[in-house]
Each structure stands twice: as C-alpha cells, then as structure tokens.
Write a protein that holds these residues in place. Structure first.
Motif, PDB file in Angstrom:
ATOM      1  N   LEU A 198      -3.588  -1.884  12.331  1.00 64.25           N
ATOM      2  CA  LEU A 198      -2.430  -2.419  11.611  1.00 64.25           C
ATOM      3  C   LEU A 198      -2.781  -2.851  10.194  1.00 64.25           C
ATOM      4  N   ARG A 199      -3.999  -3.395  10.014  1.00 66.07           N
ATOM      5  CA  ARG A 199      -4.409  -3.829   8.675  1.00 66.07           C
ATOM      6  C   ARG A 199      -4.511  -2.638   7.730  1.00 66.07           C
ATOM      7  N   GLY A 200      -4.984  -1.510   8.232  1.00 68.53           N
ATOM      8  CA  GLY A 200      -5.073  -0.309   7.410  1.00 68.53           C
ATOM      9  C   GLY A 200      -3.706   0.149   6.968  1.00 68.53           C
ATOM     10  N   ALA A 201      -2.711   0.136   7.895  1.00 68.38           N
ATOM     11  CA  ALA A 201      -1.352   0.524   7.526  1.00 68.38           C
ATOM     12  C   ALA A 201      -0.767  -0.451   6.510  1.00 68.38           C
ATOM     13  N   GLN A 202      -1.088  -1.734   6.677  1.00 73.00           N
ATOM     14  CA  GLN A 202      -0.574  -2.746   5.745  1.00 73.00           C
ATOM     15  C   GLN A 202      -1.113  -2.519   4.337  1.00 73.00           C
ATOM     16  N   LEU A 203      -2.420  -2.227   4.208  1.00 73.84           N
ATOM     17  CA  LEU A 203      -3.001  -2.007   2.878  1.00 73.84           C
ATOM     18  C   LEU A 203      -2.436  -0.762   2.212  1.00 73.84           C
ATOM     19  N   LEU A 204      -2.120   0.265   3.000  1.00 75.56           N
ATOM     20  CA  LEU A 204      -1.557   1.490   2.427  1.00 75.56           C
ATOM     21  C   LEU A 204      -0.055   1.392   2.241  1.00 75.56           C
ATOM     22  N   GLY A 205       0.558   0.308   2.713  1.00 76.42           N
ATOM     23  CA  GLY A 205       1.976   0.085   2.476  1.00 76.42           C
ATOM     24  C   GLY A 205       2.895   1.000   3.251  1.00 76.42           C
ATOM     25  N   ARG A 206       2.467   1.474   4.413  1.00 78.55           N
ATOM     26  CA  ARG A 206       3.291   2.362   5.242  1.00 78.55           C
ATOM     27  C   ARG A 206       3.282   1.883   6.687  1.00 78.55           C
ATOM     28  N   GLN A 207       4.190   2.487   7.489  1.00 75.54           N
ATOM     29  CA  GLN A 207       4.165   2.247   8.925  1.00 75.54           C
ATOM     30  C   GLN A 207       2.993   2.999   9.541  1.00 75.54           C
ATOM     31  N   LYS A 208       2.412   2.433  10.597  1.00 74.74           N
ATOM     32  CA  LYS A 208       1.218   3.020  11.205  1.00 74.74           C
ATOM     33  C   LYS A 208       1.464   4.443  11.695  1.00 74.74           C
ATOM     34  N   LEU A 209       2.596   4.676  12.361  1.00 77.89           N
ATOM     35  CA  LEU A 209       2.864   5.993  12.938  1.00 77.89           C
ATOM     36  C   LEU A 209       3.070   7.053  11.864  1.00 77.89           C
ATOM     37  N   THR A 210       3.619   6.653  10.696  1.00 79.51           N
ATOM     38  CA  THR A 210       3.875   7.631   9.633  1.00 79.51           C
ATOM     39  C   THR A 210       2.610   8.055   8.914  1.00 79.51           C
TER      40      THR A 210
ATOM     41  N   LYS B  34      -0.458   8.667  10.455  1.00 80.77           N
ATOM     42  CA  LYS B  34      -1.307   9.567  11.230  1.00 80.77           C
ATOM     43  C   LYS B  34      -1.044  11.011  10.826  1.00 80.77           C
ATOM     44  N   GLY B  35      -2.118  11.736  10.577  1.00 78.27           N
ATOM     45  CA  GLY B  35      -2.011  13.119  10.135  1.00 78.27           C
ATOM     46  C   GLY B  35      -1.931  13.274   8.632  1.00 78.27           C
ATOM     47  N   LYS B  36      -1.737  12.155   7.887  1.00 77.77           N
ATOM     48  CA  LYS B  36      -1.704  12.222   6.433  1.00 77.77           C
ATOM     49  C   LYS B  36      -3.125  12.272   5.879  1.00 77.77           C
ATOM     50  N   LEU B  37      -3.250  12.802   4.657  1.00 76.65           N
ATOM     51  CA  LEU B  37      -4.547  12.844   3.989  1.00 76.65           C
ATOM     52  C   LEU B  37      -4.841  11.471   3.383  1.00 76.65           C
ATOM     53  N   PHE B  38      -5.972  10.905   3.740  1.00 74.86           N
ATOM     54  CA  PHE B  38      -6.369   9.618   3.162  1.00 74.86           C
ATOM     55  C   PHE B  38      -6.575   9.745   1.656  1.00 74.86           C
ATOM     56  N   SER B  39      -7.056  10.913   1.213  1.00 82.50           N
ATOM     57  CA  SER B  39      -7.321  11.123  -0.216  1.00 82.50           C
ATOM     58  C   SER B  39      -6.051  11.085  -1.052  1.00 82.50           C
ATOM     59  N   ALA B  40      -4.860  11.241  -0.413  1.00 81.67           N
ATOM     60  CA  ALA B  40      -3.607  11.201  -1.174  1.00 81.67           C
ATOM     61  C   ALA B  40      -3.346   9.819  -1.759  1.00 81.67           C
ATOM     62  N   PHE B  41      -4.001   8.786  -1.225  1.00 79.93           N
ATOM     63  CA  PHE B  41      -3.799   7.423  -1.706  1.00 79.93           C
ATOM     64  C   PHE B  41      -4.863   7.003  -2.724  1.00 79.93           C
ATOM     65  N   ILE B  42      -5.773   7.903  -3.068  1.00 81.23           N
ATOM     66  CA  ILE B  42      -6.882   7.582  -3.969  1.00 81.23           C
ATOM     67  C   ILE B  42      -6.528   8.040  -5.378  1.00 81.23           C
ATOM     68  N   THR B  43      -6.833   7.193  -6.370  1.00 80.84           N
ATOM     69  CA  THR B  43      -6.546   7.553  -7.756  1.00 80.84           C
ATOM     70  C   THR B  43      -7.390   8.743  -8.185  1.00 80.84           C
ATOM     71  N   VAL B  44      -6.912   9.418  -9.229  1.00 82.89           N
ATOM     72  CA  VAL B  44      -7.620  10.610  -9.726  1.00 82.89           C
ATOM     73  C   VAL B  44      -9.038  10.250 -10.148  1.00 82.89           C
ATOM     74  N   GLU B  45      -9.204   9.062 -10.749  1.00 82.35           N
ATOM     75  CA  GLU B  45     -10.521   8.659 -11.237  1.00 82.35           C
ATOM     76  C   GLU B  45     -11.521   8.469 -10.096  1.00 82.35           C
ATOM     77  N   SER B  46     -11.029   8.093  -8.905  1.00 82.50           N
ATOM     78  CA  SER B  46     -11.934   7.812  -7.785  1.00 82.50           C
ATOM     79  C   SER B  46     -12.038   8.967  -6.797  1.00 82.50           C
ATOM     80  N   ARG B  47     -11.319  10.073  -7.026  1.00 84.53           N
ATOM     81  CA  ARG B  47     -11.280  11.157  -6.048  1.00 84.53           C
ATOM     82  C   ARG B  47     -12.667  11.757  -5.812  1.00 84.53           C
ATOM     83  N   SER B  48     -13.420  12.000  -6.890  1.00 82.15           N
ATOM     84  CA  SER B  48     -14.748  12.607  -6.735  1.00 82.15           C
ATOM     85  C   SER B  48     -15.701  11.665  -5.993  1.00 82.15           C
TER      86      SER B  48
END
Length: 708
Positions: free
Chosen positions: A262-274, A276-290
C-alpha cells in the motif's frame, strides 16, 4: 471413520445364524473374524499415515512460504565504518537496538551484540571489507535480557570501501517458528514411528490399537493447531508487508510491477490494483532513467544487492526523490525493491548547501567555537582577514588573534555576556598572522540546542581598519576645517573693520581734495576723482557682499519648522516699493512648512525675488512662486518672465563674482546666486535653473523633508 472395529465384529456376528458347532469350528470362526478386524485396522492406520505425511508436506510448504515472506518484511538499515561505528541508521534499526537514533550515532554496533555471537559478528564485518562482496550472518542483540532478539545481518561495502551498508532483519519470530516446526516435525516423526511399530504389533496387541488411535487423534489436533498458527503468521506478515512505512515492489526483468504494498501505491499516487502490470520506469524522470536501467541490470547480472537514488514524476504532484534498494527473489526471475521517500532529506541537503555557501561566501568572517572558546570552524573570509588557514587555528582558542591592546575587563565582559545567554557587540584591535595590527567589529552570540542549552558560540567579525583610518582622517579634517572656519570668521571681522577703514579714508580725502581744489580742477581731473570715488564705493560693496558670503553657514541658529508662507508675505512687504515701481505682479501658491534655518531660507528667497525683479524684460515683471512635493523632498521654484539665460551659463551663474551683464545695465557684484547655492547645500539640497534666453527663467531649490 464410519465403522469402528467393534461395529464390524457385531455385523459379522449377526450375519451368522447360531448353530450347533464343534469347539474347533467355533475357534476357527473367531480367528477369521479377528483376522478381518486386524486387516481393517491396519488399512485405517495406513490411511492415517498417508494423511499425516500429506499434512507434514503442506506444513513444510507453509514454512517455506513463511520464510520467503519474512525475507521481504520491514527491516533495519545502518551504515558502519571499518571500525564498526554506526554512521547512519533508520528508525527500524534504532527500534531494534532500543535506543534513540541520535544516541546511537558514532557508537559501535558491537556494544549491542550478545557476547556469544560477537566473534561471529566481527568475522562478518571483517569479511565484508576483505572480500568486498555480500555477506550474511545471524547474531543475537542483547537489548533485552529477558527476550533476546535474533537478527540476520546482510552487508555490502560501498564504493569508497570505507563504509558498509548493513540490512538488519529481526528473525526472532522466525527462529521461534522454526523451532516450533522442528518440534512438530520431530513429533510427527515420532508419531509415524509409533504408527509403524503399532502396525507391526497389531496382530499381537489389539487393545493397544485403541490407545494408538487416541494418540493419533491428539497428534492430528496438534497438527491442525500448528497449521492455524502458521496461517496466522502468514497473515500477520502479509499485514506488515502492506502497512509497512517502506514501499515494496516486485518487478519483472523489464521493470513491470508484479506486486507492491500500500505504501508503494501511495507514493506513486495511484490505486494498488491499477499499478499492477504497469512499467515502473514510466514514473521515473528522464534525467534518472539511465540510473534506474543500470540499477536493474546490475541486480540481475550480479545477483547482489544494489542501491541508487533517483527522482520520480507524477502528474499533478511535485518532483519526488527516492532511495531504492533491490535484490533478486529466490526464483531469480524477479527483483524485489525497497523504496524510501527522501524528498525531505534532499530539500534539507539543498538548504544546508545554500547555507554553507552563504557562510563560506559571506563578506564577513564567521567563527564557531565551543563553550571554552576553542575554534571549531572558520569561513574563508577569516583567512583573508587574518592570514590564518582553518587548519592553523582549529582547536586553538580565539584569543590567538589577541594583540595585547584589548583589556582583560573587555574580555571578561564578553564571556560574561555569553554565559548569560546574551549577545555582545564591540571592537577589537587584533594582530594578523604576519604581525600586522588591524581593527575589527565583532558580534558574539550563543548557539543553543533544542533544550535551550548553549553548545557553541558564534562570532561574526568585520575588518574595519579602513573605516577607523577614515574616521581618524575625518576627525583631522574636521579639526582643520574648524581652524579654517575660525580663520574665515577672523577674515570676516577684518573685512568688516580693517579693510573698510582705508576705503573710508580714501573716500574722505578725495571728497576733501575735490572741495579744496574745486575752482582749480578741470573737467578731466574732476572725472578722475569721480572714478576713484566710484571704485572705492564698489570696493566697499564687494567687501560687504564677500563678508555676507563668508558668514553663510556660521549662523548658529538651529533647524526648526519654517513656514514659507510667512516668509514670502514678509518679503513682499520689504520689497513693496520695488514691486510697485516696476508694476510687478507676484503670485504665490500655498507653500509648505519645512525643517530649515529660518534666517538662511529668508535670505535665499530674498535673493531669488530680487533677481526676478532686477533682470526684467520690456514687459512688467510677472513672478510665480510655488512648491511641488516629491517622495523625499520639497522642490521650491521661482518663475519669471525676464530676460532669460543661455544654457551655456547655467552653471557659471552660481559661481561667486560671476556676472553675465555690464554693471551699467544691471548693478550688483554677482554674489547673490553663489550665496543661494551655498544655503541649499547647507540644507542637503541643491539649486538649478531652467531658462531660455528672452523667455524668462525658473529657479528650483530642493529641501529634504526631514533634517538629517
């Protein structure tokens, strides 16, 4: 179990009709019935044995699942030096050690390790720095003697090879659960052995079958209880996993989110069920992607714990900085991430850097000492002012700069003020490293902790040597100016008496000479005498005006409220004859009250009005007097329709004895506007003119709104 052995015997007995048989036939019949009963009981025992085996396997599976979940439960983290000193730790680790985090910093972790596991701990710490690889060990923390805490340490060395990161996992409950499981396994094995023994002895001891069945039922109840406890433990750690203060993620090789709490969903600002299956890298800024890509690659490549810091971006939310720690799961197909929000820490670090830069780049010297006056910090400006580097003065008393010119009483007053918790301001005449003396202005204050206790002293000093020398020169110049003013006053006295006496004699004797030789003088000689008398008269006027100019500023009258309306009304009465003879018109606007010298302001306005009447054109003079108010000053003006002034003479007319016209046309000495300028300057103001030749002039004089 639907039929018991006794019910089976009853059924068999009912199936045979009572007949008369021989004794041998009856015995054979009873033996066969007993044999059937034994075979049925043996079959039931075999079924029970298989059931026990399956329950044992299921229990073992639960144990493995429990161990996997426990590995990813909330854990403590701490950073140790080579000597084992605690450099940094999180709240979970501090809670395990039973101390406040601040009291644990710089203490050795070994102080909290039980004596029997200390050799294992020291070998573990040495192996981390020697092998530079991940090591683990189990130790016991002696925080609570009644209930010692078993912990698992997992450590790796950082890139500097001077520190190591330790993951501290509380395995006390797991140890207890393991011991329980081992005990249950032993009980199961014992029961199995008993069942085998009982099966062998069934043919001999049928009565013992009932006791064995009862024992087996009791064993089954214990197994069910153990399974229930195991399920409760699993549920407990699922709950801890979800409500943990840390965010947990399970990612695939391609950074897809497989599982999260639940804490992970809270930090990403989404519901937990939504998520699952999403790319974690989609939440990372361009500067930190590499950075993230390299982080995940290293986890799967090295099978070692990895850490990194990067920034996350979510729509509608500010940038977030997080700390990631990752490792492979048991199956090697996924990686498990622990994520902490470090945005507040990053912001504090940024503020600390700003404050540090401000202190280092400060234009004044900043010194921090302990309560004994020993220097603990100086900024770069201190080195510029004194010639001492930080290393040269570190640990030395601040009196290292003492030149001997500051008295002991002054130092006592300084230290007493600091002991009282007050600020102290003063000046020191100190000595630099090269022996040169210099002046500095100093301000001392106390640095207090949250409890209000003074822990350090702060000194802010500024080199004021140049200012001191300037003040000394100003004192010298003021004294010289006072002497010059005294000489001017003497000159004014001489000019008013001694210089005018010869002029009176020249004028008197020329008049006597003209009367005595009246009949003997021709026209040319008489004209020469008149020229001499006129020169003496003009000299007298020049001396009078020069005396008047020199006296400007020597007036000892204090500044006070001056009503300009009253002054202008009085001056119009004084000049009434001149005004009427020239048919002049003077319009005066409503004037303010200013803070000034009444006598000098009256003389200023008199000169300006007199000039406006004197330098008239062909038309009768029209004069307008007014004032406009600006932000910090009043600006007076006198406007006329006279002959005007060419722009090239705007500055020249304010110089003493400077004239633009012949005396025969416009009499005077050319000193009036010079007096006006001096009066304006004495009031911290100024005078200027706007004019066009043939179109009149406007003179402006500014006065500050408040006297300085």
């Amino acid at each position: 179990m639907q039929n018991t052995p006794l019910s089976t015997i009853d059924t068999l007995q009912k199936s045979f009709k009572p007949i008369e048989e021989s004794e041998t036939t009856r015995l054979i019949y009873e033996l066969e019935v007993h044999q059937i009963e034994l075979e049925m009981q043996n079959e039931e025992l075999l079924q029970t044995q298989n059931q026990v085996k399956k329950e044992a396997e299921k229990l073992a599976a639960y144990a493995r699942k429990y161990a996997t979940l426990y590995d990813f439960a909330p854990s403590g983290y701490c950073t140790l030096s080579r000597a084992g000193d605690i450099i940094e730790l999180n709240l979970s680790a501090a809670k395990m050690l039973g101390k406040d985090r601040g009291r644990l910093i710089n203490n050795r972790l070994a102080l909290y390790v039980s004596p029997e596991t200390q050799p294992r701990y020291h070998l573990f710490l040495e192996s981390i720095f020697t092998d530079k690889a991940k090591h683990t060990c189990e130790i016991i923390l002696s925080v609570n003697e009644r209930s010692p805490m078993h912990v698992l340490l997992a450590g790796t060395v950082d890139e500097t090879e001077e520190r190591c990161f330790i993951n501290v996992i509380d395995i006390t409950e797991r140890k207890q659960a393991k011991e329980t499981l081992l005990l249950q396994n032993k009980i199961s094995e014992q029961h199995t052995a008993e069942l085998i023994l009982a099966n062998r002895e069934l043919t001999l001891k049928s009565k013992e079958n009932e006791k064995l069945a009862a024992a087996l039922n009791a064993s089954n109840k214990k197994l069910i209880t153990a399974m229930q406890l195991s399920d409760q433990a699993v549920q407990k750690y699922f709950t801890l996993y979800n409500i943990a203060p840390c965010a947990y993620f399970t990612l695939s090789r391609h950074s897809k989110i497989i599982e999260l709490n639940l804490r992970g969903a809270q930090l990403l600002g989404r519901q937990k069920l939504t998520l699952k299956g999403k790319l974690f890298s989609a939440f990372i800024t361009v500067e930190s992607r590499s950075v993230f890509d390299h982080f995940v690659e290293q986890i799967f490549k090295t099978n070692l714990n990895q850490t990194c810091e990067l920034s996350l971006t979510m729509e509608g939310r500010p940038l977030m900085f997080v700390h990631l720690e990752g490792s492979l799961t048991d199956n090697g197909e996924h990686c498990f991430l622990t994520m902490l929000d470090i945005s507040a820490r990053k912001e504090k670090e940024s503020k600390i850097r700003q404050l540090s830069q401000a202190i280092e780049q400060s234009p004044v010297s900043i010194i921090i000492t302990d309560t004994n006056g020993s220097i603990e910090y100086v900024n770069s400006k201190f080195g510029e002012d004194t010639g001492y580097s930080f290393d040269e003065v570190k640990g030395k008393n601040i009196t290292v700069l003492n030149s001997g010119h500051t008295t002991g009483e002054e130092y006592e007053a300084l230290w007493q003020a600091l002991k009282d918790g007050s600020e102290w301001h003063g000046e020191f005449h100190n000595r630099k490293k090269n022996g040169q003396f210099y002046w500095e202005s100093a301000a001392f204050s106390c640095i207090q902790n949250s409890a209000g206790e003074t822990t350090h002293y702060l000194a802010i000093t500024e080199d004021i040597t140049y200012r001191k020398h300037t003040e000394a020169r100003l004192v010298k110049y003021a004294k010289e100016l006072k002497n010059v003013n005294s000489d001017l006053e003497n000159f004014a006295f001489i000019a008013s008496h001694d210089l005018q006496e010869p002029l009176r004699m020249v004028n008197s004797f020329l008049n006597l000479l003209e009367k005595r030789l009246d009949n003997q003088l021709d026209e040319t000689t008489r004209q020469y005498i008149h020229f001499a008398l006129d020169g003496a008269a003009r000299m007298k006027i020049l001396i009078r005006d020069l005396l008047q100019y020199s006296r400007v500023g020597t007036n000892k009258e204090e500044f006070s409220a001056v009503d300009l309306n009253a002054i202008l009304n009085h001056l119009q009465d004084v000049l009434r004859q001149t005004i009427e003879s020239n048919a002049a018109v003077i319009k005066v606007q409503a004037m303010p009250v200013i803070i000034a010298n009444n006598t000098l302001v009256r003389e200023l306005m008199l000169n300006l009005l007199t000039n406006a009447l004197k330098y008239r054109g062909e038309e009768p003079p029209e004069i307008e007097v007014g004032c406009r108010e600006e932000e910090n000053r009043f600006v007076l003006f006198v406007k006329d329709n006279g002959i005007g002034i060419s722009a090239e003479y705007f500055d020249k007319i304010f110089i003493i004895f400077q004239r633009l016209h012949a005396r025969s046309r416009y009499p005077g000495t050319g000193i009036g506007l010079a007096i006006c300028r001096r009066i304006a300057e004495l009031h911290k103001g100024k005078i200027w003119v706007k004019s066009e030749e043939g179109k009149g002039s406007t003179f402006f004089v500014s006065f500050p709104k408040s006297a300085e």
